[in-house]
Design a protein around this motif. Sequence first.
Motif, PDB file in Angstrom:
ATOM      1  N   UNK A 148       0.835  -1.206   0.000  1.00 50.36           N
ATOM      2  CA  UNK A 148       0.000   0.000   0.000  1.00 50.36           C
ATOM      3  C   UNK A 148       0.870   1.256   0.000  1.00 50.36           C
ATOM      4  N   UNK A 149       1.913   1.257   0.826  1.00 52.90           N
ATOM      5  CA  UNK A 149       2.807   2.408   0.878  1.00 52.90           C
ATOM      6  C   UNK A 149       3.489   2.621  -0.464  1.00 52.90           C
ATOM      7  N   UNK A 150       3.987   1.535  -1.071  1.00 55.22           N
ATOM      8  CA  UNK A 150       4.667   1.653  -2.370  1.00 55.22           C
ATOM      9  C   UNK A 150       3.739   2.180  -3.458  1.00 55.22           C
ATOM     10  N   UNK A 151       2.458   1.861  -3.366  1.00 57.39           N
ATOM     11  CA  UNK A 151       1.509   2.292  -4.394  1.00 57.39           C
ATOM     12  C   UNK A 151       1.124   3.764  -4.251  1.00 57.39           C
ATOM     13  N   UNK A 152       1.542   4.390  -3.164  1.00 59.80           N
ATOM     14  CA  UNK A 152       1.234   5.812  -2.980  1.00 59.80           C
ATOM     15  C   UNK A 152       0.137   6.096  -1.986  1.00 59.80           C
ATOM     16  N   UNK A 153      -0.424   5.065  -1.356  1.00 64.42           N
ATOM     17  CA  UNK A 153      -1.469   5.271  -0.359  1.00 64.42           C
ATOM     18  C   UNK A 153      -0.857   5.864   0.908  1.00 64.42           C
ATOM     19  N   UNK A 154      -1.537   6.819   1.480  1.00 61.82           N
ATOM     20  CA  UNK A 154      -1.118   7.424   2.747  1.00 61.82           C
ATOM     21  C   UNK A 154      -1.635   6.540   3.881  1.00 61.82           C
ATOM     22  N   UNK A 155      -0.755   5.710   4.452  1.00 56.43           N
ATOM     23  CA  UNK A 155      -1.153   4.722   5.457  1.00 56.43           C
ATOM     24  C   UNK A 155      -0.819   5.250   6.856  1.00 56.43           C
ATOM     25  N   UNK A 156      -1.798   5.173   7.757  1.00 54.34           N
ATOM     26  CA  UNK A 156      -1.621   5.589   9.155  1.00 54.34           C
ATOM     27  C   UNK A 156      -2.207   4.500  10.039  1.00 54.34           C
ATOM     28  N   UNK A 157      -1.500   4.117  11.095  1.00 52.78           N
ATOM     29  CA  UNK A 157      -1.998   3.128  12.045  1.00 52.78           C
ATOM     30  C   UNK A 157      -2.275   3.820  13.373  1.00 52.78           C
ATOM     31  N   UNK A 158      -3.508   3.722  13.845  1.00 48.20           N
ATOM     32  CA  UNK A 158      -3.891   4.242  15.152  1.00 48.20           C
ATOM     33  C   UNK A 158      -4.033   3.071  16.116  1.00 48.20           C
ATOM     34  N   UNK A 159      -3.248   3.085  17.160  1.00 50.58           N
ATOM     35  CA  UNK A 159      -3.284   2.003  18.140  1.00 50.58           C
ATOM     36  C   UNK A 159      -4.539   2.072  19.007  1.00 50.58           C
ATOM     37  N   UNK A 160      -5.153   3.224  19.061  1.00 45.78           N
ATOM     38  CA  UNK A 160      -6.413   3.413  19.776  1.00 45.78           C
ATOM     39  C   UNK A 160      -6.984   4.756  19.356  1.00 45.78           C
ATOM     40  N   UNK A 161      -8.307   4.868  19.386  1.00 49.12           N
ATOM     41  CA  UNK A 161      -8.997   6.140  19.187  1.00 49.12           C
ATOM     42  C   UNK A 161      -9.888   6.323  20.407  1.00 49.12           C
ATOM     43  N   UNK A 162      -9.274   6.795  21.480  1.00 49.55           N
ATOM     44  CA  UNK A 162      -9.972   6.849  22.757  1.00 49.55           C
ATOM     45  C   UNK A 162      -9.294   7.862  23.654  1.00 49.55           C
ATOM     46  N   UNK A 163     -10.018   8.354  24.658  1.00 45.43           N
ATOM     47  CA  UNK A 163      -9.433   9.277  25.636  1.00 45.43           C
ATOM     48  C   UNK A 163      -9.325   8.613  27.000  1.00 45.43           C
ATOM     49  N   UNK A 164      -9.214   7.277  27.006  1.00 45.21           N
ATOM     50  CA  UNK A 164      -9.213   6.516  28.256  1.00 45.21           C
ATOM     51  C   UNK A 164      -7.813   6.154  28.740  1.00 45.21           C
ATOM     52  N   UNK A 165      -6.816   6.973  28.411  1.00 40.77           N
ATOM     53  CA  UNK A 165      -5.469   6.727  28.917  1.00 40.77           C
ATOM     54  C   UNK A 165      -4.614   5.936  27.949  1.00 40.77           C
ATOM     55  N   UNK A 166      -3.435   5.560  28.393  1.00 40.19           N
ATOM     56  CA  UNK A 166      -2.471   4.868  27.536  1.00 40.19           C
ATOM     57  C   UNK A 166      -2.990   3.495  27.134  1.00 40.19           C
TER      58      UNK A 166
END
Length: 395
Positions: free
Chosen positions: A317-335
């Motif tokens: 995906x990265x090589x093809x030009x896609x902007x890849x982002x990984x979110x380990x969490x989408x939360x406000x509940x701490x680490x």
Amino acid sequence: MSDDTEAVERDRRWRLAIGVESDQLDSDDRRLSLALSALYGDDSDSKKGPVGFGRSNPKALSTWMGDIRAYFPAPVVQIVQRDAFTRLNLKQMLMEPEFLAAVEQDINLVADLISLKAVMPDKSKDMARTVIANIVAQLVEKLEAKTAEAIRGAVDRSQRTFHPRDRDIDWPRTISANLRNYQPEYGTVVPEKLVGFRRKTRRLVDLDEVVLCVDQSGSMTTSVIYASIFSAVMASLPVVSTKLVCYDTTVVDLTDQLADPVDMLFGIQLGGGNDDDPALAYSANLIERPSKAHFIWISDLYVGGDEKSMLQRLAALVRSGVNVIVLLALTDQGRPSYNHEMAAQIAGLGIPCFACTPDQFPDMMGAALRRDDIAAWAASTDIKVVRGDEAPAVS
């Protein structure tokens, strides 16, 4: 507040904290003391619950929740409510409409209701839908304006305008163009002419694509709900094309349900295992124009299935030009808890990998759509980005 009033209030709080005899308390404090001792008293008391409520008495239980809400601010109510569900095993009470009407409504309640929807009677399901609709409406109201502004804020820096919006002013060029208007007595330049960036006007074929792929295993509950709501908000904006995929051991495309976030949330299956590689494969097939695409994978990276294939797919995906982002969490509940080794391997592919709060997500998406350096953006907002220095190479 006078010194005497403060002393009385301090004495009152100590009486409640140390659990004095009920006849030493006034009627309101006696009721509060009973409500708290029902949950935090000795084991025998906690099993009985407050004055006559048992797990089969939703009316008494809803009265108890009403007392808690009357005496404490919302953040404390949420803590007490979560403790009640755990210590008193009250989740089955969420199937009672009367109790549903009494509990504090927050995103954790949405998760509880979604997890129980398969066993709810119809009368409770209708109330649950109403409760979820109220919570979603509050979250959308809070998040929509910021998300819309951040995403619509993409500008075309190749074109200039002399009538820019405030946020699109090019200050260095504006100051340079107005140096003759320097006012020595004020020590500043008074600009007669503003120079800025012209906003993009986009045809449908030029729209950026945003594909969110969300792990809905049990540890990701809050992230799934926030991701779904943000997807619904972005889908309502004509400047991006948004798609949502959720998965555990099966892959579910919820894109067609983005117009109704309540129906969409009821379509989510929280909990269970996860099989990431098929989900990534399905999501990758949704991308039509890689150079215009942004792939947001939300997962704690405790992956199932073929890890090597998954990493190779991300690299492709990265090589093809896609902007890849990984979110380990989408939360406000701490680490968050996440797979550190897998995160490092993904970061080694040049993919930014970090946790994000709901308040930060709109700005993150705005930066992604501008193709900014996401790692630099994260650093500027004090977000810790996973490093891939020691990750093994992926062929």
